[in-house]
Design an enzyme around this catalytic site. Sequence first.
Site, PDB file in Angstrom:
ATOM      1  N   ARG A 107      -2.218   3.598   5.733  1.00  0.00           N
ATOM      2  CA  ARG A 107      -1.478   2.049   5.705  1.00  0.00           C
ATOM      3  C   ARG A 107      -0.013   1.852   4.817  1.00  0.00           C
ATOM      4  O   ARG A 107      -0.246   1.896   3.766  1.00  0.00           O
ATOM      5  CB  ARG A 107      -2.366   1.104   5.187  1.00  0.00           C
ATOM      6  CG  ARG A 107      -3.007   0.600   7.179  1.00  0.00           C
ATOM      7  CD  ARG A 107      -3.592  -0.819   6.935  1.00  0.00           C
ATOM      8  NE  ARG A 107      -4.246  -1.464   5.744  1.00  0.00           N
ATOM      9  CZ  ARG A 107      -4.275  -3.131   5.120  1.00  0.00           C
ATOM     10  NH1 ARG A 107      -4.482  -3.807   6.615  1.00  0.00           N
ATOM     11  NH2 ARG A 107      -4.889  -3.235   4.522  1.00  0.00           N
ATOM     12  N   THR A 111       4.217  -3.155   5.547  1.00  0.00           N
ATOM     13  CA  THR A 111       4.078  -3.021   7.015  1.00  0.00           C
ATOM     14  C   THR A 111       2.686  -3.268   7.271  1.00  0.00           C
ATOM     15  O   THR A 111       2.983  -3.686   8.658  1.00  0.00           O
ATOM     16  CB  THR A 111       5.188  -2.529   7.459  1.00  0.00           C
ATOM     17  OG1 THR A 111       4.203  -0.872   7.348  1.00  0.00           O
ATOM     18  CG2 THR A 111       6.475  -1.878   7.233  1.00  0.00           C
ATOM     19  N   ASP A 204     -10.572  -2.801  -1.160  1.00  0.00           N
ATOM     20  CA  ASP A 204     -10.136  -2.085  -0.853  1.00  0.00           C
ATOM     21  C   ASP A 204     -11.534  -0.758  -1.158  1.00  0.00           C
ATOM     22  O   ASP A 204     -11.358  -0.157  -2.193  1.00  0.00           O
ATOM     23  CB  ASP A 204      -8.553  -1.672  -1.606  1.00  0.00           C
ATOM     24  CG  ASP A 204      -7.797   0.171  -0.733  1.00  0.00           C
ATOM     25  OD1 ASP A 204      -8.701   0.916  -0.698  1.00  0.00           O
ATOM     26  OD2 ASP A 204      -6.864  -0.502  -0.830  1.00  0.00           O
ATOM     27  N   ASP A 207     -10.313   2.727  -2.787  1.00  0.00           N
ATOM     28  CA  ASP A 207     -10.191   2.430  -4.119  1.00  0.00           C
ATOM     29  C   ASP A 207     -11.804   2.427  -4.031  1.00  0.00           C
ATOM     30  O   ASP A 207     -11.703   3.453  -5.555  1.00  0.00           O
ATOM     31  CB  ASP A 207      -9.122   1.217  -4.519  1.00  0.00           C
ATOM     32  CG  ASP A 207      -8.056   2.042  -3.783  1.00  0.00           C
ATOM     33  OD1 ASP A 207      -7.794   2.844  -3.546  1.00  0.00           O
ATOM     34  OD2 ASP A 207      -6.860   1.056  -4.611  1.00  0.00           O
TER      35      ASP A 207
HETATM   36  C1  PRP Z   1      -7.883   1.753   5.156  1.00  0.00           C
HETATM   37  C2  PRP Z   1      -9.534   1.268   5.755  1.00  0.00           C
HETATM   38  C3  PRP Z   1      -8.839   1.869   7.028  1.00  0.00           C
HETATM   39  C4  PRP Z   1      -7.772   0.904   6.863  1.00  0.00           C
HETATM   40  C5  PRP Z   1      -7.784  -0.278   7.600  1.00  0.00           C
HETATM   41  O1  PRP Z   1      -7.106   3.390   4.243  1.00  0.00           O
HETATM   42  O2  PRP Z   1      -9.680   2.624   4.987  1.00  0.00           O
HETATM   43  O3  PRP Z   1      -8.469   3.251   7.256  1.00  0.00           O
HETATM   44  O4  PRP Z   1      -6.985   0.867   4.879  1.00  0.00           O
HETATM   45  O5  PRP Z   1      -6.328  -0.686   8.363  1.00  0.00           O
HETATM   46  P1  PRP Z   1      -5.899  -1.172   9.249  1.00  0.00           P
HETATM   47  O6  PRP Z   1      -7.233  -1.672  10.291  1.00  0.00           O
HETATM   48  O7  PRP Z   1      -5.204  -2.351   9.076  1.00  0.00           O
HETATM   49  O8  PRP Z   1      -5.000  -0.273   9.620  1.00  0.00           O
HETATM   50  P2  PRP Z   1      -6.341   2.820   3.974  1.00  0.00           P
HETATM   51  O9  PRP Z   1      -5.125   2.869   4.311  1.00  0.00           O
HETATM   52  O10 PRP Z   1      -5.906   2.167   3.240  1.00  0.00           O
HETATM   53  O11 PRP Z   1      -6.036   4.439   3.215  1.00  0.00           O
HETATM   54  P3  PRP Z   1      -7.245   4.913   2.070  1.00  0.00           P
HETATM   55  O12 PRP Z   1      -8.967   4.944   2.636  1.00  0.00           O
HETATM   56  O13 PRP Z   1      -7.013   6.408   1.401  1.00  0.00           O
HETATM   57  O14 PRP Z   1      -7.467   4.403   0.274  1.00  0.00           O
HETATM   58  N1  URA Z   2      -8.780  -1.182   4.078  1.00  0.00           N
HETATM   59  C1  URA Z   2      -9.547  -1.781   2.943  1.00  0.00           C
HETATM   60  O1  URA Z   2      -9.677  -0.943   2.877  1.00  0.00           O
HETATM   61  N2  URA Z   2      -9.794  -3.220   3.162  1.00  0.00           N
HETATM   62  C2  URA Z   2      -9.231  -4.130   3.825  1.00  0.00           C
HETATM   63  O2  URA Z   2      -9.886  -5.629   3.554  1.00  0.00           O
HETATM   64  C3  URA Z   2      -8.576  -4.047   4.826  1.00  0.00           C
HETATM   65  C4  URA Z   2      -8.054  -3.248   5.191  1.00  0.00           C
END
Ligand code: PRP
Ligand code: URA
Length: 212
Positions: A107, A111, A204, A207
């Site tokens: 994400r 945006t 997150d 993380d």
């Molecule tokens: C997070 C989470 C989802 C996404 C959800 O991933 O693990 O995949 O955000 O958000 P959305 O419904 O608004 O698309 P992130 O993009 O932070 O990647 P990561 O798992 O590598 O931290």
């Molecule tokens: N991705 C995450 O990891 N947590 C949230 O709350 C939203 C998006």
Amino acid sequence: MTSIMTSVKIINHPLVQQLLTKIRDYQSLPGTFRQHALQLSHYLMYEALRDLETRPTSVDTPLSPAKGSIISDYVIFAPVLRAGLVLAEAAQSMVPEARIYHIGLKRDEKTLQAISYYAHLPETLPPASRVYVLDPMLATGGSATAAISLFTERSVNDIHLVSLVAAPEGIKRVLDKFPQVKIITASVDDYLNEHGYIVPGLGDAGDRLFGT
Ligand code: PRP
Ligand code: URA
């Protein structure tokens, strides 16, 4: 319009809700968070896999032949990187013969658009495949809809989405675009904040799982 009641299954088992409570706690350290998230993933996958198709078979016990059953669905797990890896670990231990297609989406923090950085799927898949998209946080739904599209574009429509936590906004976006999808989650939370985080959520997920 698709009824949320029929499309979203919230797992209210006490063990599930206790684990969810533990991983929400901001004081959980990565090791503990990961251990609890993995256990929770097992329970959610167990429920998500409940309606797999089986076919009859038979085995010989030490005493006699016994009738049994074996999974007949062509099962695909599609974890959304990175955080979906915890659900994939649980899923793979339960259905080791399943195919796993990793989907890299990140994400954009400003945006909130999901940017694709990895997707390696065959051009065709068996149309009757049973797909489990594994996206732990269903926030705006941008990542989940992008992942699901990879399968519908390949004429696969039997799709389940497994999330630890879901926001109403993400559920609506997924079901508006893909009314056939079934969503399995431990919780439908209250709302998304101005940064696109689920409230109360758990922060997150990536993380916290990987200590970054
Ligand atoms: C997070 C989470 C989802 C996404 C959800 O991933 O693990 O995949 O955000 O958000 P959305 O419904 O608004 O698309 P992130 O993009 O932070 O990647 P990561 O798992 O590598 O931290
Ligand atoms: N991705 C995450 O990891 N947590 C949230 O709350 C939203 C998006």
